[in-house]
Design a protein around this motif. Structure first.
Motif, PDB file in Angstrom:
ATOM      1  N   PRO A  36       0.831  -1.208   0.000  1.00  0.00           N
ATOM      2  CA  PRO A  36       0.000   0.000   0.000  1.00  0.00           C
ATOM      3  C   PRO A  36       0.867   1.261   0.000  1.00  0.00           C
ATOM      4  N   HIS A  37       0.407   2.259  -0.738  1.00  0.00           N
ATOM      5  CA  HIS A  37       1.186   3.486  -0.922  1.00  0.00           C
ATOM      6  C   HIS A  37       0.226   4.634  -1.206  1.00  0.00           C
ATOM      7  N   HIS A  38       0.757   5.804  -1.391  1.00  0.00           N
ATOM      8  CA  HIS A  38      -0.080   6.948  -1.777  1.00  0.00           C
ATOM      9  C   HIS A  38       0.724   7.848  -2.701  1.00  0.00           C
ATOM     10  N   HIS A  39       0.017   8.639  -3.496  1.00  0.00           N
ATOM     11  CA  HIS A  39       0.631   9.586  -4.427  1.00  0.00           C
ATOM     12  C   HIS A  39      -0.386  10.673  -4.727  1.00  0.00           C
ATOM     13  N   PRO A  40       0.069  11.801  -5.277  1.00  0.00           N
ATOM     14  CA  PRO A  40      -0.840  12.931  -5.491  1.00  0.00           C
ATOM     15  C   PRO A  40      -1.850  12.730  -6.627  1.00  0.00           C
ATOM     16  N   GLU A  41      -1.616  11.774  -7.497  1.00  0.00           N
ATOM     17  CA  GLU A  41      -2.554  11.541  -8.607  1.00  0.00           C
ATOM     18  C   GLU A  41      -3.720  10.684  -8.118  1.00  0.00           C
ATOM     19  N   GLU A  42      -4.896  10.924  -8.697  1.00  0.00           N
ATOM     20  CA  GLU A  42      -6.005  10.015  -8.421  1.00  0.00           C
ATOM     21  C   GLU A  42      -5.878   8.826  -9.364  1.00  0.00           C
ATOM     22  N   GLU A  43      -6.480   7.706  -8.968  1.00  0.00           N
ATOM     23  CA  GLU A  43      -6.265   6.476  -9.720  1.00  0.00           C
ATOM     24  C   GLU A  43      -7.536   5.632  -9.677  1.00  0.00           C
ATOM     25  N   PHE A  44      -7.813   4.963 -10.798  1.00  0.00           N
ATOM     26  CA  PHE A  44      -8.897   3.986 -10.879  1.00  0.00           C
ATOM     27  C   PHE A  44      -8.296   2.628 -11.181  1.00  0.00           C
ATOM     28  N   PHE A  45      -8.884   1.580 -10.610  1.00  0.00           N
ATOM     29  CA  PHE A  45      -8.616   0.213 -11.018  1.00  0.00           C
ATOM     30  C   PHE A  45      -9.931  -0.311 -11.593  1.00  0.00           C
ATOM     31  N   TYR A  46      -9.846  -1.104 -12.641  1.00  0.00           N
ATOM     32  CA  TYR A  46     -11.036  -1.765 -13.179  1.00  0.00           C
ATOM     33  C   TYR A  46     -10.704  -3.243 -13.303  1.00  0.00           C
ATOM     34  N   ILE A  47     -11.413  -4.074 -12.551  1.00  0.00           N
ATOM     35  CA  ILE A  47     -11.135  -5.511 -12.504  1.00  0.00           C
ATOM     36  C   ILE A  47     -11.716  -6.183 -13.743  1.00  0.00           C
ATOM     37  N   LEU A  48     -10.846  -6.821 -14.512  1.00  0.00           N
ATOM     38  CA  LEU A  48     -11.265  -7.551 -15.708  1.00  0.00           C
ATOM     39  C   LEU A  48     -11.516  -9.031 -15.410  1.00  0.00           C
ATOM     40  N   GLU A  49     -10.568  -9.648 -14.694  1.00  0.00           N
ATOM     41  CA  GLU A  49     -10.654 -11.084 -14.377  1.00  0.00           C
ATOM     42  C   GLU A  49     -10.065 -11.329 -13.006  1.00  0.00           C
ATOM     43  N   GLY A  50     -10.598 -12.323 -12.309  1.00  0.00           N
ATOM     44  CA  GLY A  50     -10.035 -12.722 -11.031  1.00  0.00           C
ATOM     45  C   GLY A  50     -10.695 -12.040  -9.844  1.00  0.00           C
ATOM     46  N   SER A  51     -10.035 -12.164  -8.707  1.00  0.00           N
ATOM     47  CA  SER A  51     -10.545 -11.645  -7.448  1.00  0.00           C
ATOM     48  C   SER A  51      -9.492 -10.727  -6.835  1.00  0.00           C
ATOM     49  N   ALA A  52      -9.893  -9.488  -6.507  1.00  0.00           N
ATOM     50  CA  ALA A  52      -8.940  -8.497  -5.997  1.00  0.00           C
ATOM     51  C   ALA A  52      -9.264  -8.124  -4.556  1.00  0.00           C
ATOM     52  N   SER A  53      -8.230  -8.018  -3.762  1.00  0.00           N
ATOM     53  CA  SER A  53      -8.344  -7.462  -2.425  1.00  0.00           C
ATOM     54  C   SER A  53      -7.901  -6.004  -2.540  1.00  0.00           C
ATOM     55  N   PHE A  54      -8.811  -5.078  -2.236  1.00  0.00           N
ATOM     56  CA  PHE A  54      -8.559  -3.654  -2.388  1.00  0.00           C
ATOM     57  C   PHE A  54      -8.456  -3.010  -1.010  1.00  0.00           C
ATOM     58  N   PHE A  55      -7.339  -2.357  -0.761  1.00  0.00           N
ATOM     59  CA  PHE A  55      -7.087  -1.672   0.499  1.00  0.00           C
ATOM     60  C   PHE A  55      -7.194  -0.171   0.258  1.00  0.00           C
ATOM     61  N   LEU A  56      -7.968   0.527   1.094  1.00  0.00           N
ATOM     62  CA  LEU A  56      -8.093   1.979   0.989  1.00  0.00           C
ATOM     63  C   LEU A  56      -8.208   2.568   2.389  1.00  0.00           C
ATOM     64  N   ASP A  57      -7.208   3.339   2.770  1.00  0.00           N
ATOM     65  CA  ASP A  57      -7.196   4.056   4.053  1.00  0.00           C
ATOM     66  C   ASP A  57      -7.614   3.191   5.242  1.00  0.00           C
ATOM     67  N   GLY A  58      -6.989   2.022   5.368  1.00  0.00           N
ATOM     68  CA  GLY A  58      -7.193   1.183   6.538  1.00  0.00           C
ATOM     69  C   GLY A  58      -8.285   0.144   6.429  1.00  0.00           C
ATOM     70  N   LYS A  59      -9.061   0.161   5.358  1.00  0.00           N
ATOM     71  CA  LYS A  59     -10.120  -0.828   5.189  1.00  0.00           C
ATOM     72  C   LYS A  59      -9.858  -1.647   3.931  1.00  0.00           C
ATOM     73  N   THR A  60     -10.365  -2.901   3.933  1.00  0.00           N
ATOM     74  CA  THR A  60     -10.147  -3.814   2.808  1.00  0.00           C
ATOM     75  C   THR A  60     -11.468  -4.442   2.397  1.00  0.00           C
ATOM     76  N   VAL A  61     -11.620  -4.617   1.070  1.00  0.00           N
ATOM     77  CA  VAL A  61     -12.788  -5.303   0.513  1.00  0.00           C
ATOM     78  C   VAL A  61     -12.286  -6.206  -0.614  1.00  0.00           C
ATOM     79  N   VAL A  62     -12.951  -7.342  -0.814  1.00  0.00           N
ATOM     80  CA  VAL A  62     -12.618  -8.249  -1.906  1.00  0.00           C
ATOM     81  C   VAL A  62     -13.703  -8.103  -2.970  1.00  0.00           C
ATOM     82  N   VAL A  63     -13.267  -7.924  -4.229  1.00  0.00           N
ATOM     83  CA  VAL A  63     -14.203  -7.699  -5.334  1.00  0.00           C
ATOM     84  C   VAL A  63     -13.836  -8.584  -6.516  1.00  0.00           C
ATOM     85  N   GLY A  64     -14.771  -8.699  -7.457  1.00  0.00           N
ATOM     86  CA  GLY A  64     -14.558  -9.506  -8.648  1.00  0.00           C
ATOM     87  C   GLY A  64     -14.632  -8.690  -9.922  1.00  0.00           C
TER      88      GLY A  64
END
Length: 145
Positions: free
Chosen positions: A84-112
């Motif tokens: 986990p890291h941070h930077h001044p740019e905003e960023e999007f992730f778009y999940i195409l395949e698989g299962s992702a664990s997404f961490f954002l400011d101390g919380k985590t969610v798993v998405v498909g």
């Protein structure tokens, strides 16, 4: 005291002249010539860059797109591209395949697949493969500074 004020004024003027010169120099830097041929980018595995956790493919890098990027990342099961890291740019992730664990400011969610994930500027974030198959996702980074 008058000399100190004059020095401060001179410094401020020189500082802003330097900023103005840097901005003009950046404007003068040759932009790529955009054509239908270089504006269409079809994924080719042999042009992808191997990483220690899979590979990545740049559809558009910041030199071509004026600081904005579009990249596809493929991450092996149980791995992540970086901590986990941070930077001044905003960023999007778009999940195409698989299962992702997404961490954002101390919380985590798993998405498909077919899920977008947004990272505001300077927010601590990370993404990792939470499944048993490769995770494939797009990374869209926008520098709005």
């Amino acid at each position: 005291m008058k000399t100190l004020t004059t020095l401060k004024t001179t410094f401020v003027v020189l500082f802003f002249q330097q900023i103005s010169f840097a901005q003009e120099t950046k404007k003068e830097t040759a932009s790529p010539q955009y054509t239908i041929e270089n504006c269409v980018n079809h994924f080719e595995l042999d042009k992808a860059t191997k990483t220690k956790v899979g590979y990545q493919y740049w559809f558009g890098d910041k030199n071509f797109t004026h600081e904005n990027t579009l990249k596809m990342s493929i991450v092996e099961p149980g791995k992540s591209t970086h901590a986990p890291h941070h930077h001044p740019e905003e960023e999007f992730f778009y999940i195409l395949e698989g299962s992702a664990s997404f961490f954002l400011d101390g919380k985590t969610v798993v998405v498909g697949p077919n899920t977008s994930l947004y990272c505001p500027p300077n927010a601590e974030h990370g993404i990792s493969n939470a499944g048993n198959t490769d995770l494939k996702y797009l990374v869209i980074k926008m520098d709005l500074r």
